[in-house]
Design a protein around this motif. Sequence first.
Motif, PDB file in Angstrom:
ATOM      1  N   TYR A  61       2.323  -5.772  14.110  1.00 45.79           N
ATOM      2  CA  TYR A  61       3.009  -4.715  13.367  1.00 45.79           C
ATOM      3  C   TYR A  61       2.556  -4.680  11.907  1.00 45.79           C
ATOM      4  O   TYR A  61       2.318  -3.611  11.337  1.00 45.79           O
ATOM      5  N   THR A  62       2.457  -5.847  11.284  1.00 45.11           N
ATOM      6  CA  THR A  62       2.131  -5.905   9.858  1.00 45.11           C
ATOM      7  C   THR A  62       0.701  -5.450   9.591  1.00 45.11           C
ATOM      8  O   THR A  62       0.456  -4.666   8.666  1.00 45.11           O
ATOM      9  N   ILE A  63      -0.243  -5.916  10.400  1.00 44.48           N
ATOM     10  CA  ILE A  63      -1.633  -5.491  10.222  1.00 44.48           C
ATOM     11  C   ILE A  63      -1.755  -3.988  10.437  1.00 44.48           C
ATOM     12  O   ILE A  63      -2.437  -3.283   9.673  1.00 44.48           O
TER      13      ILE A  63
ATOM     14  N   MET B 240       1.126  -3.454   0.004  1.00 45.62           N
ATOM     15  CA  MET B 240       1.844  -2.201  -0.258  1.00 45.62           C
ATOM     16  C   MET B 240       2.045  -1.979  -1.752  1.00 45.62           C
ATOM     17  O   MET B 240       1.837  -0.867  -2.269  1.00 45.62           O
ATOM     18  N   LEU B 241       2.423  -3.026  -2.462  1.00 46.39           N
ATOM     19  CA  LEU B 241       2.658  -2.892  -3.900  1.00 46.39           C
ATOM     20  C   LEU B 241       1.365  -2.592  -4.657  1.00 46.39           C
ATOM     21  O   LEU B 241       1.339  -1.741  -5.547  1.00 46.39           O
ATOM     22  N   ALA B 242       0.287  -3.287  -4.292  1.00 46.31           N
ATOM     23  CA  ALA B 242      -0.998  -3.065  -4.960  1.00 46.31           C
ATOM     24  C   ALA B 242      -1.507  -1.647  -4.717  1.00 46.31           C
ATOM     25  O   ALA B 242      -2.009  -0.989  -5.631  1.00 46.31           O
ATOM     26  N   CYS B 243      -1.361  -1.174  -3.494  1.00 43.98           N
ATOM     27  CA  CYS B 243      -1.830   0.176  -3.166  1.00 43.98           C
ATOM     28  C   CYS B 243      -0.996   1.229  -3.889  1.00 43.98           C
ATOM     29  O   CYS B 243      -1.529   2.251  -4.323  1.00 43.98           O
ATOM     30  N   THR B 244       0.304   0.969  -4.028  1.00 45.86           N
ATOM     31  CA  THR B 244       1.171   1.897  -4.769  1.00 45.86           C
ATOM     32  C   THR B 244       0.689   2.050  -6.207  1.00 45.86           C
ATOM     33  O   THR B 244       0.541   3.171  -6.717  1.00 45.86           O
ATOM     34  N   ILE B 245       0.416   0.939  -6.855  1.00 46.41           N
ATOM     35  CA  ILE B 245      -0.039   0.966  -8.250  1.00 46.41           C
ATOM     36  C   ILE B 245      -1.388   1.672  -8.355  1.00 46.41           C
ATOM     37  O   ILE B 245      -1.594   2.518  -9.238  1.00 46.41           O
TER      38      ILE B 245
ATOM     39  N   LYS C 261      -1.054   2.536   6.307  1.00 49.19           N
ATOM     40  CA  LYS C 261      -0.491   2.994   5.043  1.00 49.19           C
ATOM     41  C   LYS C 261      -1.451   2.776   3.867  1.00 49.19           C
ATOM     42  O   LYS C 261      -1.743   3.714   3.120  1.00 49.19           O
ATOM     43  N   CYS C 262      -1.957   1.552   3.711  1.00 50.62           N
ATOM     44  CA  CYS C 262      -2.846   1.266   2.577  1.00 50.62           C
ATOM     45  C   CYS C 262      -4.239   1.858   2.774  1.00 50.62           C
ATOM     46  O   CYS C 262      -4.724   2.617   1.922  1.00 50.62           O
TER      47      CYS C 262
ATOM     48  N   MET D 148       2.530  11.332  -2.590  1.00 53.62           N
ATOM     49  CA  MET D 148       3.096  10.990  -1.279  1.00 53.62           C
ATOM     50  C   MET D 148       2.539   9.678  -0.753  1.00 53.62           C
ATOM     51  O   MET D 148       3.252   8.882  -0.138  1.00 53.62           O
ATOM     52  N   SER D 149       1.257   9.423  -1.022  1.00 53.96           N
ATOM     53  CA  SER D 149       0.656   8.149  -0.626  1.00 53.96           C
ATOM     54  C   SER D 149       1.344   6.989  -1.339  1.00 53.96           C
ATOM     55  O   SER D 149       1.645   5.956  -0.729  1.00 53.96           O
ATOM     56  N   SER D 150       1.615   7.168  -2.630  1.00 53.60           N
ATOM     57  CA  SER D 150       2.327   6.140  -3.393  1.00 53.60           C
ATOM     58  C   SER D 150       3.745   5.945  -2.869  1.00 53.60           C
ATOM     59  O   SER D 150       4.241   4.816  -2.793  1.00 53.60           O
ATOM     60  N   MET D 151       4.391   7.045  -2.496  1.00 53.71           N
ATOM     61  CA  MET D 151       5.743   6.961  -1.940  1.00 53.71           C
ATOM     62  C   MET D 151       5.746   6.173  -0.631  1.00 53.71           C
ATOM     63  O   MET D 151       6.636   5.341  -0.389  1.00 53.71           O
ATOM     64  N   VAL D 152       4.740   6.428   0.215  1.00 55.48           N
ATOM     65  CA  VAL D 152       4.649   5.738   1.505  1.00 55.48           C
ATOM     66  C   VAL D 152       4.553   4.225   1.302  1.00 55.48           C
ATOM     67  O   VAL D 152       5.303   3.448   1.906  1.00 55.48           O
ATOM     68  N   THR D 153       3.624   3.800   0.445  1.00 54.09           N
ATOM     69  CA  THR D 153       3.434   2.358   0.257  1.00 54.09           C
ATOM     70  C   THR D 153       4.585   1.729  -0.533  1.00 54.09           C
ATOM     71  O   THR D 153       4.907   0.554  -0.328  1.00 54.09           O
ATOM     72  N   PHE D 154       5.213   2.496  -1.424  1.00 54.85           N
ATOM     73  CA  PHE D 154       6.377   1.972  -2.150  1.00 54.85           C
ATOM     74  C   PHE D 154       7.540   1.741  -1.186  1.00 54.85           C
ATOM     75  O   PHE D 154       8.197   0.688  -1.210  1.00 54.85           O
ATOM     76  N   ILE D 155       7.818   2.727  -0.332  1.00 54.40           N
ATOM     77  CA  ILE D 155       8.893   2.598   0.663  1.00 54.40           C
ATOM     78  C   ILE D 155       8.601   1.426   1.592  1.00 54.40           C
ATOM     79  O   ILE D 155       9.482   0.613   1.898  1.00 54.40           O
ATOM     80  N   ALA D 156       7.337   1.334   2.039  1.00 51.71           N
ATOM     81  CA  ALA D 156       6.951   0.233   2.926  1.00 51.71           C
ATOM     82  C   ALA D 156       7.065  -1.109   2.211  1.00 51.71           C
ATOM     83  O   ALA D 156       7.516  -2.103   2.796  1.00 51.71           O
ATOM     84  N   GLY D 157       6.679  -1.139   0.930  1.00 53.15           N
ATOM     85  CA  GLY D 157       6.784  -2.369   0.153  1.00 53.15           C
ATOM     86  C   GLY D 157       8.224  -2.832   0.032  1.00 53.15           C
ATOM     87  O   GLY D 157       8.525  -4.024   0.175  1.00 53.15           O
TER      88      GLY D 157
END
Length: 251
Positions: free
Chosen positions: A219-221, A22-27, A227-228, A46-55
């Motif tokens: 769930y994690t996969i 999640m963090l890598a995809c956000t960056i 998201k990513c 919005m994509s960055s927001m999704v992965t940041f929130i998930a991270g």
Amino acid sequence: MQLDSNQWNLVYNVFSFGLVSMLACTIYTLVSQQRVLAKYRNALVMSSMVTFIAGYHYLRIFDSFKHASEGGKVLLDGSQNSFNEAYRYVDWLLTVPLLLVEVIAVLALAKEVSRSLITRLVPASAAMIALGYPGEISSDQNTQVMYGVLSTLPFIYILYVLFVELGKSLERQPAGVAETVGRLRLLLIATWGVYPIAYIFNIVGDASSSSFVTVQVGYTIADVLAKCVFGLTILKIARMKSMAEGMKDDH
């Protein structure tokens, strides 16, 4: 819940994998803003927001799992130090509507069409998650089944909007975009399909260590894919549309 060392390490490492993904995809989506035209950047935001929130929530899940563990035993009794599954539902309540808005934003549809799709998809997705949570935390099977059925209704409606209503808007998209959006919808449905399966597994399955591990890994996969991989596909669509509208490849 007593986990052996292999099971505990698997859950620990999967949560770690989810967090770093999640963090890598956000960056990556943030630094890719300049690779697309300005009108498509909202979709990447919005994509960055999704992965940041998930991270953030994976950090809390990761921390909760560590604090709930003692010698391989994981507390699941609802006490203050027990593993908190609610972090997932808070995450989904915030990110699932954003995932759907991402698709609409990257297509840059007419304002009236976009507004119509958003006003139907966002409430339906929020209702789907909100109705699933009471069943997730309940120990009564009838309650679990009832809320499972109720949460399925907005899910079916979302499928209708994505495949029927949104499908009508894809005809005027650049070459390759409609096909990519089609694959994006299938990815969404395939990954979302993991969640009701895990939900049903909690209803009919036994409370064993293997079932706990299976649900958490599943769930994690599914989260990483939904998201990513979803966010990277949104970036691909934005790039395709930008190129079709004259943006240079080396921009």
